[in-house]
Design an enzyme around this catalytic site. Structure first.
Site, mmCIF file in Angstrom:
data_model
loop_
_atom_site.group_PDB
_atom_site.id
_atom_site.type_symbol
_atom_site.label_atom_id
_atom_site.label_comp_id
_atom_site.label_asym_id
_atom_site.label_seq_id
_atom_site.Cartn_x
_atom_site.Cartn_y
_atom_site.Cartn_z
ATOM 1 N N ASP A 1 0.860 -1.173 0.000
ATOM 2 C CA ASP A 1 0.000 0.000 0.000
ATOM 3 C C ASP A 1 0.906 1.234 0.000
ATOM 4 O OD1 ASP A 1 -2.328 1.662 0.451
ATOM 5 O OD2 ASP A 1 -1.724 1.741 2.553
ATOM 6 N N ASP B 1 -0.333 5.081 0.976
ATOM 7 C CA ASP B 1 -0.639 6.063 2.015
ATOM 8 C C ASP B 1 -0.796 5.418 3.383
ATOM 9 O OD1 ASP B 1 -0.773 8.580 0.502
ATOM 10 O OD2 ASP B 1 -2.411 7.575 -0.556
#
Length: 213
Positions: A48, A50
């Site tokens: 991922d 953020d």
């Protein structure tokens, strides 16, 4: 000591107590040969973006930001301030030595591609997927890992601070604490140790089972 470090050390200790049929974790220089014993496909770690690798905000953060990107929002150009998670550059380099690295983010491409260009100067990340590749489930963006590895889900893990993001393949998910501005954070260091341990598993999903047991 974090849960990742604890499990990794525990697994090493247990391996010394059993016979040769039990998993033993190879030294770094042996990892490539050990990997080929299990699969012809290079293992994949999907990250991922953020709150996993960086924290981004439209307001000046409470700590020194590392860089800024300009993103168009509703016909207006907005500055986005980006703080890198401690150790992210070293983590990516270390990960790229033995894994195929992909980033799967729910962020829009205009924003996320700029961040990744600045974050990944050495081209470790070989595949990028953005919001338009997510599946919307009950109003949430969910990441289908088969878009990265096809049917070979045993060869991949996803690291994400939001478990709902990998709800289609929860057995592949490695949770990580969300990063905002803790500059003493060591999650990526501990994660790197855990991922090295994953080479002791024929199916990487079994490593997640042991981690979360």
């Amino acid at each position: 000591m974090s849960i990742l470090t604890f499990h990794c050390r525990l697994l090493r200790c247990v391996s010394r107590c059993f016979t040769a049929t039990t998993i033993s974790y190879p030294k770094r220089e042996k990892l490539e040969d050990f990997q080929r014993e299990y699969t012809n496909t290079k293992r994949t770690v999907i990250l991922d973006l953020d709150e996993t690798l960086v924290h981004s905000t439209t307001q000046l953060p409470g700590v020194k930001y590392d860089f800024m990107v300009m993103v168009k929002m509703e016909k207006e150009i907005i500055p986005i301030f980006v703080v890198k998670r401690p150790g992210v550059s070293e983590f990516l380099e270390r990960l790229g030595e033995n894994y195929k690295v992909a980033v799967f983010t729910a962020g829009v491409e205009d924003y996320a591609s700029q961040v990744l260009d600045k974050l990944d100067k050495n081209g470790v990340i070989s595949q990028r997927l953005y919001r338009d590749s997510c599946t919307e489930v009950n109003g949430r963006y969910v990441k289908d890992l088969s878009l990265v590895v096809g049917k070979d889900l045993g060869s991949a893990l996803i690291v994400d601070d939001n478990p709902s993001s990998y709800s289609l393949q929860p057995e592949n998910g490695v949770p990580i604490k969300a990063f905002v501005d803790d500059m003493k954070d060591q999650e990526l260091l501990n994660l790197g140790e855990f991922l090295e341990c994953c080479y002791g598993y024929e199916d990487m999903r079994d490593a997640v089972k042991d981690l979360l047991a």
